[in-house]
Design a protein around this motif. Structure first.
Motif, PDB file in Angstrom:
ATOM      1  N   LYS A 174       0.863  -1.169   0.000  1.00  0.00           N
ATOM      2  CA  LYS A 174       0.000   0.000   0.000  1.00  0.00           C
ATOM      3  C   LYS A 174       0.899   1.218   0.000  1.00  0.00           C
ATOM      4  CE  LYS A 174      -3.655   2.373   2.536  1.00  0.00           C
ATOM      5  NZ  LYS A 174      -4.519   2.322   3.716  1.00  0.00           N
ATOM      6  N   ILE A 175       0.668   2.103  -0.934  1.00  0.00           N
ATOM      7  CA  ILE A 175       1.413   3.361  -1.014  1.00  0.00           C
ATOM      8  C   ILE A 175       0.464   4.472  -0.619  1.00  0.00           C
ATOM      9  CG2 ILE A 175       2.670   4.960  -2.496  1.00  0.00           C
ATOM     10  CD1 ILE A 175       3.269   2.549  -4.332  1.00  0.00           C
ATOM     11  N   GLU A 176       0.858   5.232   0.408  1.00  0.00           N
ATOM     12  CA  GLU A 176       0.119   6.427   0.802  1.00  0.00           C
ATOM     13  C   GLU A 176       1.030   7.607   0.519  1.00  0.00           C
ATOM     14  OE1 GLU A 176      -2.215   6.225   4.587  1.00  0.00           O
ATOM     15  OE2 GLU A 176      -1.039   4.387   4.818  1.00  0.00           O
ATOM     16  N   ALA A 177       0.567   8.505  -0.311  1.00  0.00           N
ATOM     17  CA  ALA A 177       1.362   9.677  -0.662  1.00  0.00           C
ATOM     18  C   ALA A 177       0.591  10.925  -0.270  1.00  0.00           C
ATOM     19  CB  ALA A 177       1.657   9.690  -2.156  1.00  0.00           C
ATOM     20  N   ASP A 195       4.095  -6.181  -5.806  1.00  0.00           N
ATOM     21  CA  ASP A 195       5.478  -5.880  -5.437  1.00  0.00           C
ATOM     22  C   ASP A 195       6.307  -5.426  -6.633  1.00  0.00           C
ATOM     23  OD1 ASP A 195       4.880  -6.496  -2.837  1.00  0.00           O
ATOM     24  OD2 ASP A 195       5.740  -8.506  -2.899  1.00  0.00           O
ATOM     25  N   ASP A 196       6.029  -5.978  -7.813  1.00  0.00           N
ATOM     26  CA  ASP A 196       6.836  -5.617  -8.982  1.00  0.00           C
ATOM     27  C   ASP A 196       6.533  -4.206  -9.509  1.00  0.00           C
ATOM     28  OD1 ASP A 196       4.353  -6.796  -9.696  1.00  0.00           O
ATOM     29  OD2 ASP A 196       5.044  -7.080 -11.752  1.00  0.00           O
ATOM     30  N   LEU A 197       5.402  -3.618  -9.123  1.00  0.00           N
ATOM     31  CA  LEU A 197       5.080  -2.247  -9.536  1.00  0.00           C
ATOM     32  C   LEU A 197       5.437  -1.203  -8.481  1.00  0.00           C
ATOM     33  CD1 LEU A 197       1.603  -2.626 -11.283  1.00  0.00           C
ATOM     34  CD2 LEU A 197       3.787  -2.061 -12.348  1.00  0.00           C
ATOM     35  N   VAL A 248       5.043   3.428   2.593  1.00  0.00           N
ATOM     36  CA  VAL A 248       4.808   2.128   1.977  1.00  0.00           C
ATOM     37  C   VAL A 248       4.627   1.096   3.079  1.00  0.00           C
ATOM     38  CG1 VAL A 248       5.748   0.332   0.472  1.00  0.00           C
ATOM     39  CG2 VAL A 248       6.216   2.744  -0.029  1.00  0.00           C
ATOM     40  N   THR A 249       3.524   0.354   3.019  1.00  0.00           N
ATOM     41  CA  THR A 249       3.258  -0.698   3.996  1.00  0.00           C
ATOM     42  C   THR A 249       2.876  -1.983   3.255  1.00  0.00           C
ATOM     43  OG1 THR A 249       0.962   0.040   4.199  1.00  0.00           O
ATOM     44  CG2 THR A 249       2.501   0.865   5.838  1.00  0.00           C
ATOM     45  N   THR A 250       3.017  -3.092   3.948  1.00  0.00           N
ATOM     46  CA  THR A 250       2.677  -4.387   3.369  1.00  0.00           C
ATOM     47  C   THR A 250       1.192  -4.683   3.571  1.00  0.00           C
ATOM     48  OG1 THR A 250       4.903  -5.191   3.808  1.00  0.00           O
ATOM     49  CG2 THR A 250       3.195  -6.855   3.453  1.00  0.00           C
ATOM     50  N   ILE A 251       0.572  -5.212   2.543  1.00  0.00           N
ATOM     51  CA  ILE A 251      -0.837  -5.602   2.591  1.00  0.00           C
ATOM     52  C   ILE A 251      -0.893  -7.126   2.661  1.00  0.00           C
ATOM     53  CG2 ILE A 251      -2.999  -5.668   1.286  1.00  0.00           C
ATOM     54  CD1 ILE A 251      -2.331  -2.917   2.405  1.00  0.00           C
ATOM     55  N   GLU A 252      -1.588  -7.635   3.655  1.00  0.00           N
ATOM     56  CA  GLU A 252      -1.689  -9.077   3.824  1.00  0.00           C
ATOM     57  C   GLU A 252      -2.735  -9.707   2.925  1.00  0.00           C
ATOM     58  OE1 GLU A 252      -1.895 -10.484   7.835  1.00  0.00           O
ATOM     59  OE2 GLU A 252      -0.556  -8.896   8.525  1.00  0.00           O
TER      60      GLU A 252
END
Length: 112
Positions: free
Chosen positions: A3-6, A67-69, A93-97
């Motif tokens: 997850k991208i938070e900008a 992950d590749d993007l 940037v955080t990981t999404i389960e």
């Protein structure tokens, strides 16, 4: 998935959205937010009275990417949102389960 938070300046939203779309990012959530960091706010004049604006208007973009993007997405946001001045924003940037599309029950990458 990530997850991208900008948090960016509001006037940069259309350019960032367009660039992310060109990079293959198909969906995003956008929220109008207020906050401050090193900018600390500023003073404004209204009807002859000066007052302090503590929280500045910002725009928050949230996207979920495979992950590749990730690197392409982060670089795109950084390059397009950057003005070189204080207050350009932050990217988290955080990981999404797990992701589930409510309508179909699809999970994870096929749900994004």
């Amino acid at each position: 998935m990530k997850k991208i938070e900008a948090i960016i300046k509001p006037f940069k939203l259309d350019d960032v959205r367009e660039a992310l779309s060109d990079a293959g990012i198909t969906g995003m959530t956008v929220t109008e937010v207020k906050g401050f960091g090193r900018q600390k706010g500023h003073t404004e004049l209204y009807r002859g009275a000066e007052y302090m604006v503590d929280f500045l208007p910002k725009t928050k973009i949230e996207i979920i990417v495979s992950d590749d993007l990730l690197d392409l997405s982060v670089e795109t946001i950084m390059n397009i949102a950057r003005t070189g001045k204080i207050g350009d924003g932050k990217i988290f940037v955080t990981t999404i389960e797990k992701v589930i599309r409510i309508r179909t029950g699809e999970e994870n990458e096929s749900a994004v």
